[in-house]
Design an enzyme around this catalytic site. Structure first.
Site, mmCIF file in Angstrom:
data_model
loop_
_atom_site.group_PDB
_atom_site.id
_atom_site.type_symbol
_atom_site.label_atom_id
_atom_site.label_comp_id
_atom_site.label_asym_id
_atom_site.label_seq_id
_atom_site.Cartn_x
_atom_site.Cartn_y
_atom_site.Cartn_z
ATOM 1 C CG LEU A 146 -1.964 -1.087 1.354
ATOM 2 C CD1 LEU A 146 -2.747 -0.921 2.653
ATOM 3 C CD2 LEU A 146 -2.904 -1.113 0.154
ATOM 4 C CG ASP A 147 0.407 4.251 -3.001
ATOM 5 O OD1 ASP A 147 1.320 3.517 -3.418
ATOM 6 O OD2 ASP A 147 -0.495 4.714 -3.728
ATOM 7 N NE ARG A 148 4.810 9.166 4.756
ATOM 8 C CZ ARG A 148 5.486 8.816 5.849
ATOM 9 N NH1 ARG A 148 6.089 7.646 5.902
ATOM 10 N NH2 ARG A 148 5.541 9.612 6.900
#
Length: 311
Positions: A146-148
């Site tokens: 997942l993106d930050r």
């Protein structure tokens, strides 16, 4: 039929193992193991990197012919923690864990893996710390990243073989990933599919765009609600990924003219929320060892729910 366990010797040498029961005569051991999902690469590593193959408790090579009723055990090589991944103490919201994998609910604002800008404090650092405390000598195999600033569920495998099996499920569309998002504007169609290839934006190492020479990408979109918050039209949508391109949902929704709220990289505004309003709400897949269908769900986090509750 499969059994699995962690084996610990007197000198604390921990090795992951799988045991299979043969149901057909005459196959070479390597053929039998390939049929069980053991890759050629894994067999090579098992042979040369400290693993072992046994039939009925006796070590054999891959040319051995197995018989009905034989118990074949693969002792996988002991994996070394990644030298570039510093184990750290940190809070982990573990939804599920067994000998093969971990499902974690990641908060927004935490990177999945280290990068130049965020070398520490990542989820992978914390998982490596957990492995060190649990004396599980392996590295962190991220299956779904997942993106930050995306929150929600992600999957981590505890060894490279499990990672391989789950990656194969993803290729064969047997791994389900569903997201909740809040996008800007009122999306008109109730349900639709976006099929638009994604590639790098010229001159950027971060941004992606829809482009003809990009990689195939498919996202299913379903409208859950249309509303206004602080005078701004918003739509809550459920999205299902069929491919896993970088920033896929963010790029696809921008391409439709409805960027994610808070996603300033892809045309959204920070007026109502300070990060892209995106949450992985469901993971579903077949357990690579037991064959059991697993489904995990996570509720929308408060910062996104606040937008919908304000309508």
């Amino acid at each position: 039929m499969i059994r699995s366990s962690i084996v610990m010797s007197e000198v604390k040498d921990v090795r992951f193992r799988l045991t299979f029961v043969v149901e057909k005569d005459g196959m070479l051991l390597r053929e039998f193991l390939h049929a069980q999902g053991i890759s050629k690469r894994t067999l090579t590593a098992t042979k040369y990197d400290g693993g072992q193959l046994t039939v009925n408790g006796v070590e054999q090579n891959v040319r051995y012919r197995v018989q009905v009723g034989d118990e074949v055990t693969v002792y996988f090589p002991q994996e070394q923690p990644s030298a570039g991944l510093q184990p750290e103490d940190g809070e982990l919201n573990i939804v599920y864990e067994d000998e093969a994998l971990i499902i974690i609910n990641k908060p927004a604002g935490q990177s999945t893996i280290p990068s130049h800008d965020h070398p520490t404090g990542t989820l992978a650092n914390c998982v490596a710390g957990k492995f060190a405390r649990d004396q599980v000598p392996t590295t962190v195999h991220v299956v779904t990243r997942l993106d930050r600033d995306t929150s929600g569920l992600l999957c981590i495998a505890k060894n490279r073989h499990i990672h391989h099996l789950l990656s194969e499920q993803m290729i064969e569309s047997g791994f389900q990933r569903s997201y909740l998002a809040i996008v800007e504007g009122h999306v008109q169609m109730q349900q639709f599919t976006i099929k638009a290839p994604i590639g790098r934006k010229e001159g950027s190492i971060i941004e992606r765009v829809v482009r003809e020479d990009g990689q195939t990408a498919r996202t299913d979109v379903k409208v859950l609600d249309r509303f206004q918050t602080d005078g701004q039209n918003l739509t809550e949508v459920a999205l299902t990924l069929h491919t896993g391109r970088t920033h896929q949902i963010r790029v696809h929704m921008q391409w439709t003219g409805h960027p994610l709220a808070g996603d300033d990289l892809y045309g959204g505004a920070h007026a109502l929320i300070g990060r892209q309003a995106l949450h992985c709400a469901m993971l579903g897949f077949t357990h690579p060892l037991t064959g059991e269908k697993l489904v995990f769900r996570s509720q929308m986090p408060p910062d996104m729910a606040r937008l919908t509750h304000s309508k």
